[in-house]
Each structure stands twice: as structure tokens, then as C-alpha cells.
Write a protein that holds these residues in place. Structure first.
Motif, PDB file in Angstrom:
ATOM      1  N   LEU A  83      44.879 -37.735   9.993  1.00 23.70           N
ATOM      2  CA  LEU A  83      43.448 -37.644   9.688  1.00 23.70           C
ATOM      3  C   LEU A  83      43.082 -36.299   9.065  1.00 23.70           C
ATOM      4  O   LEU A  83      42.175 -36.226   8.236  1.00 23.70           O
ATOM      5  N   ALA A  84      43.809 -35.259   9.442  1.00 22.19           N
ATOM      6  CA  ALA A  84      43.551 -33.939   8.855  1.00 22.19           C
ATOM      7  C   ALA A  84      43.920 -33.890   7.373  1.00 22.19           C
ATOM      8  O   ALA A  84      43.408 -33.042   6.636  1.00 22.19           O
ATOM      9  N   GLN A 101      36.128 -38.523   0.615  1.00 19.81           N
ATOM     10  CA  GLN A 101      35.827 -39.852   1.147  1.00 19.81           C
ATOM     11  C   GLN A 101      37.131 -40.552   1.534  1.00 19.81           C
ATOM     12  O   GLN A 101      37.985 -40.768   0.689  1.00 19.81           O
ATOM     13  N   PRO A 102      37.301 -40.913   2.808  1.00 25.20           N
ATOM     14  CA  PRO A 102      38.554 -41.556   3.203  1.00 25.20           C
ATOM     15  C   PRO A 102      38.678 -42.972   2.656  1.00 25.20           C
ATOM     16  O   PRO A 102      37.681 -43.641   2.408  1.00 25.20           O
ATOM     17  N   HIS A 103      39.890 -43.382   2.479  1.00 29.61           N
ATOM     18  CA  HIS A 103      40.172 -44.755   2.081  1.00 29.61           C
ATOM     19  C   HIS A 103      39.605 -45.672   3.167  1.00 29.61           C
ATOM     20  O   HIS A 103      39.738 -45.386   4.365  1.00 29.61           O
ATOM     21  N   PRO A 107      43.877 -42.156  -4.103  1.00 24.53           N
ATOM     22  CA  PRO A 107      42.588 -42.199  -4.824  1.00 24.53           C
ATOM     23  C   PRO A 107      41.867 -43.513  -4.601  1.00 24.53           C
ATOM     24  O   PRO A 107      42.489 -44.565  -4.529  1.00 24.53           O
ATOM     25  N   ARG A 108      40.565 -43.400  -4.467  1.00 25.18           N
ATOM     26  CA  ARG A 108      39.729 -44.591  -4.321  1.00 25.18           C
ATOM     27  C   ARG A 108      39.205 -44.963  -5.679  1.00 25.18           C
ATOM     28  O   ARG A 108      38.703 -44.133  -6.431  1.00 25.18           O
ATOM     29  N   LEU A 109      39.310 -46.231  -6.009  1.00 33.62           N
ATOM     30  CA  LEU A 109      38.805 -46.727  -7.269  1.00 33.62           C
ATOM     31  C   LEU A 109      37.517 -47.479  -6.996  1.00 33.62           C
ATOM     32  O   LEU A 109      37.452 -48.330  -6.138  1.00 33.62           O
ATOM     33  N   ALA A 110      36.488 -47.157  -7.747  1.00 38.38           N
ATOM     34  CA  ALA A 110      35.190 -47.816  -7.528  1.00 38.38           C
ATOM     35  C   ALA A 110      35.111 -49.100  -8.316  1.00 38.38           C
ATOM     36  O   ALA A 110      35.764 -49.364  -9.261  1.00 38.38           O
TER      37      ALA A 110
END
Length: 129
Positions: free
Chosen positions: A25-26, A31-33, A126-129
Motif C-alpha cells: 500500500l505504501a 489515485q490507486p487502481h 497506470p489507470r486509463l480513463a
């Protein structure tokens, strides 16, 4: 294993500086997945469920019902240390299987580390929007 040894095992799965839930978590930056939140919720539910079974088998206190993952991880280490050595050999039913309290707590440590690895793998994805 003794209660203290089991407590150390689970404490390391929960809090060790490199390979643990806390370490995974660290690693989250920004923004977390969304899967990390799902894994944390699942792990919290599993820990609550395991400890309800251990509590029923041993007479030990159940975890606080409102405890989130971080608080629950700290609580359970103390709860294991409070168990008597004899309680570790008691039979406990969990998830349709019968085991000893010690076997169930070792399985919980493995389960915790499994999800810590999943969280770590997602931490910087990476988060994809």
C-alpha cells in the motif's frame, strides 16, 4: 508453532517493510487502481471471517466489527499472542473445511501475502480513463 511465532508470521505478512500489505500500500502513488480497494475489502472480510471462526473455537475475543484493514492487521497480531498454546490445536471450521486453529492462522498469513503481492503489482499501474 507457538502463539508468538504465529503472531510474528502474521505481523510480517501485514507490516514487514518490504513484502507485506503495508509495504504494498505504501507503493501506491496517486489515485490507486480500483482493484487495490477491492483486494483490501476482500482481505478485511476474510480476516474478520477467520477471526470469527477462531473466536468461536477458542473463546477469544472477536475483532472489532468496525475495524478496517489497517486496524484489523494490528489487532490480530495481539490476538494471536493472547491465545494459549493449547488453543492452537483446537479444531475450527472455516469455509467448509476443518483444520486446527494453527493451520487456519498459517493459511491466513499465506492468503495475506498473496494479496499483498497482487496489491504491489497494481500499485504503480497506470489507470486509463
Amino acid at each position: 508453532m507457538t502463539p508468538d511465532q504465529l503472531a510474528t508470521l502474521l505481523d510480517e505478512a501485514n507490516h514487514a517493510p518490504t513484502y507485506s500489505v503495508r509495504a504494498a500500500l505504501a507503493r501506491v502513488d496517486g489515485q490507486p487502481h480500483p482493484r487495490i480497494a477491492a483486494l483490501a475489502a476482500h482481505l478485511t472480510a476474510v480476516k474478520q471471517d477467520v477471526w470469527a471462526a477462531v473466536s468461536a473455537a477458542t473463546g477469544a475475543a472477536a475483532p472489532p466489527a468496525d475495524a478496517g484493514l489497517t486496524r484489523l492487521m494490528t489487532w490480530e497480531v495481539g490476538a494471536i499472542r493472547a491465545l494459549s498454546p493449547g488453543s492452537l490445536s483446537l479444531s475450527v471450521n472455516h469455509a467448509g473445511a476443518t483444520s486446527t486453529v494453527a493451520e487456519l492462522l498459517r493459511a491466513l498469513a499465506r492468503h495475506t501475502l498473496w494479496h499483498a503481492g497482487q496489491m504491489a503489482a497494481l500499485a504503480n499501474r497506470p489507470r486509463l480513463a
